[in-house]
Motif scaffolding. Structure first.
Motif, short mmCIF file in Angstrom:
data_model
loop_
_atom_site.label_atom_id
_atom_site.label_comp_id
_atom_site.label_asym_id
_atom_site.label_seq_id
_atom_site.Cartn_x
_atom_site.Cartn_y
_atom_site.Cartn_z
N ARG A 109 -11.52 -1.03 -1.37
CA ARG A 109 -11.04 0.29 -1.23
C ARG A 109 -12.26 1.19 -1.11
NH1 ARG A 109 -5.64 2.50 -2.19
NH2 ARG A 109 -4.81 1.54 -1.28
N GLY A 110 -12.97 2.25 -0.53
CA GLY A 110 -14.34 2.24 -0.85
C GLY A 110 -15.18 2.00 0.32
N HIS A 111 -15.11 1.08 0.50
CA HIS A 111 -16.02 0.23 1.94
C HIS A 111 -16.33 0.34 2.85
CE1 HIS A 111 -17.05 -2.11 -2.32
NE2 HIS A 111 -16.26 -2.61 -1.65
N GLY A 112 -15.37 1.54 4.08
CA GLY A 112 -15.18 2.12 4.71
C GLY A 112 -13.97 1.10 5.29
N ILE A 113 -13.08 0.34 5.29
CA ILE A 113 -12.59 -0.04 6.12
C ILE A 113 -11.27 1.01 6.42
CG2 ILE A 113 -10.34 -1.61 5.87
CD1 ILE A 113 -11.55 -2.60 3.86
N GLY A 114 -10.84 1.55 5.93
CA GLY A 114 -10.43 3.47 6.48
C GLY A 114 -11.19 4.07 7.56
N HIS A 115 -12.00 3.88 7.15
CA HIS A 115 -13.07 5.23 8.22
C HIS A 115 -13.28 4.16 9.34
CE1 HIS A 115 -16.49 7.06 9.85
NE2 HIS A 115 -15.75 7.91 9.14
N ALA B 291 -5.47 0.39 4.02
CA ALA B 291 -6.30 -0.70 2.95
C ALA B 291 -5.97 -1.19 2.09
CB ALA B 291 -7.72 0.61 2.98
N PHE C 183 -5.35 13.62 -0.99
CA PHE C 183 -6.46 13.36 -0.63
C PHE C 183 -6.78 13.03 1.00
CE2 PHE C 183 -7.59 9.07 0.98
CZ PHE C 183 -8.78 9.06 0.50
N LEU C 184 -5.38 12.80 1.45
CA LEU C 184 -5.01 12.60 2.68
C LEU C 184 -5.82 13.36 3.72
CD1 LEU C 184 -2.23 10.11 2.92
CD2 LEU C 184 -4.82 9.53 3.28
N LEU D 268 -1.89 2.89 8.11
CA LEU D 268 -3.18 3.34 8.64
C LEU D 268 -3.02 2.61 6.82
CD1 LEU D 268 -6.16 3.15 8.65
CD2 LEU D 268 -5.88 5.27 7.53
N VAL E 221 0.82 -1.37 0.13
CA VAL E 221 -0.02 0.19 0.49
C VAL E 221 0.64 1.30 0.26
CG1 VAL E 221 -1.85 1.39 1.68
CG2 VAL E 221 -2.15 -1.51 0.88
N TYR E 222 1.65 1.46 0.93
CA TYR E 222 2.57 2.74 1.01
C TYR E 222 2.96 3.13 0.08
CZ TYR E 222 1.14 3.73 5.31
OH TYR E 222 0.18 4.41 6.70
N TRP F 292 -9.43 13.92 3.30
CA TRP F 292 -10.47 13.27 4.14
C TRP F 292 -10.10 13.34 5.56
CZ3 TRP F 292 -8.59 8.14 5.73
CH2 TRP F 292 -9.75 7.00 6.55
N TYR F 293 -9.15 13.50 5.76
CA TYR F 293 -8.73 14.18 6.92
C TYR F 293 -9.64 15.57 8.11
CZ TYR F 293 -5.50 9.57 7.79
OH TYR F 293 -5.16 9.11 7.74
N ARG G 219 -12.39 16.31 6.49
CA ARG G 219 -13.46 16.02 6.67
C ARG G 219 -13.95 15.41 7.52
NH1 ARG G 219 -12.64 15.15 1.47
NH2 ARG G 219 -12.59 12.23 1.67
#
Ligand SMILES: CC(C)(COP(=O)(O)OP(=O)(O)OC[C@H]1O[C@@H](n2cnc3c(N)ncnc32)[C@H](O)[C@@H]1OP(=O)(O)O)[C@@H](O)C(=O)NCCC(=O)NCCS
Length: 178
Positions: free
Chosen positions: A95-101, A90, A136-137, A88, A30-31, A140-141, A143
């Protein structure tokens, strides 16, 4: 929609080679993309040894699809007031299914439960150009209620990491009162 409810990885998992290989593989995969261009070739975000240590210390939470790890976060209490999360990740296939949240919310709940009403995170950010993942991060953070509270050069906070960077970077600090 799947249930990705996170949980703290039991510290005993530090002795499970399959778990450690999956965790370190996920974070590094991911990184490698999220921080492309920031590091010299060959600089990996983590190692099996590091995730073993963090797991043994009870600092790794995971989100799973069945028994398969699809997300993780490191939760660290750096001092008595602010808690901090990092590492962090995912799985790009989910992605986009709420795992990060869910992982961020889990870290925040743990901070509150342990009497730390402030959560902190750092975004490694190139100093003189914009990286789409970091943009993006930051959005998002924001928000999620995080405020940018400071910025410091990597060489000041993590001198050992600075020579591994391919471009000068800052650590941009975000905080949220929980
Ligand atoms: C940050 C990360 C963990 C989010 O994971 P995720 O499981 O996709 O997160 P969520 O499903 O909760 O979505 C988070 C936000 O990303 C947005 N998003 C997710 N996938 C997206 C996509 N393919 N395109 C555009 N936006 C997307 C969602 O809309 C959501 O925004 P919102 O809360 O304002 O609606 C993931 O992108 C990742 O692993 N990034 C690389 C590692 C990284 O940068 N870690 C943070 C270091 S500080």
């Amino acid at each position: 929609m799947h249930d990705f409810r996170p949980s703290l990885l039991p510290s005993g998992a530090h002795a499970d080679p399959a778990v450690l290989a999956r965790l370190s593989g996920l974070v590094n995969e991911v990184y490698a993309e999220a921080e492309s261009g920031l590091w010299h070739a060959g600089a990996a975000r983590t190692t099996v040894e590091e995730v073993a240590e963090l797991t043994a210390a009870g600092q790794i939470a995971v989100a799973c699809l069945g028994t398969y790890i699809v997300g993780c976060v490191r939760i660290r209490p750096p001092d008595h007031r602010a808690a901090e999360f990092g590492m962090l990740a995912a799985d790009p296939a989910h992605r986009g299914h709420g795992i990060g949240h869910e992982l961020v919310a889990f870290a925040e709940r743990r901070a509150l439960d342990s009497g730390r009403p402030v959560m902190q995170l750092e975004i490694l950010t190139p100093r003189s150009w914009t990286h789409p993942s970091k943009e993006f991060l930051a959005g998002w953070y924001t928000r999620l209620g995080y405020l940018r509270t400071g910025v410091s050069p990597v060489e000041g906070s993590y001198p050992a990491l600075a020579p591994l960077l391919a471009t000068p970077c800052d650590l941009v600090v975000y905080r949220k009162r929980l």
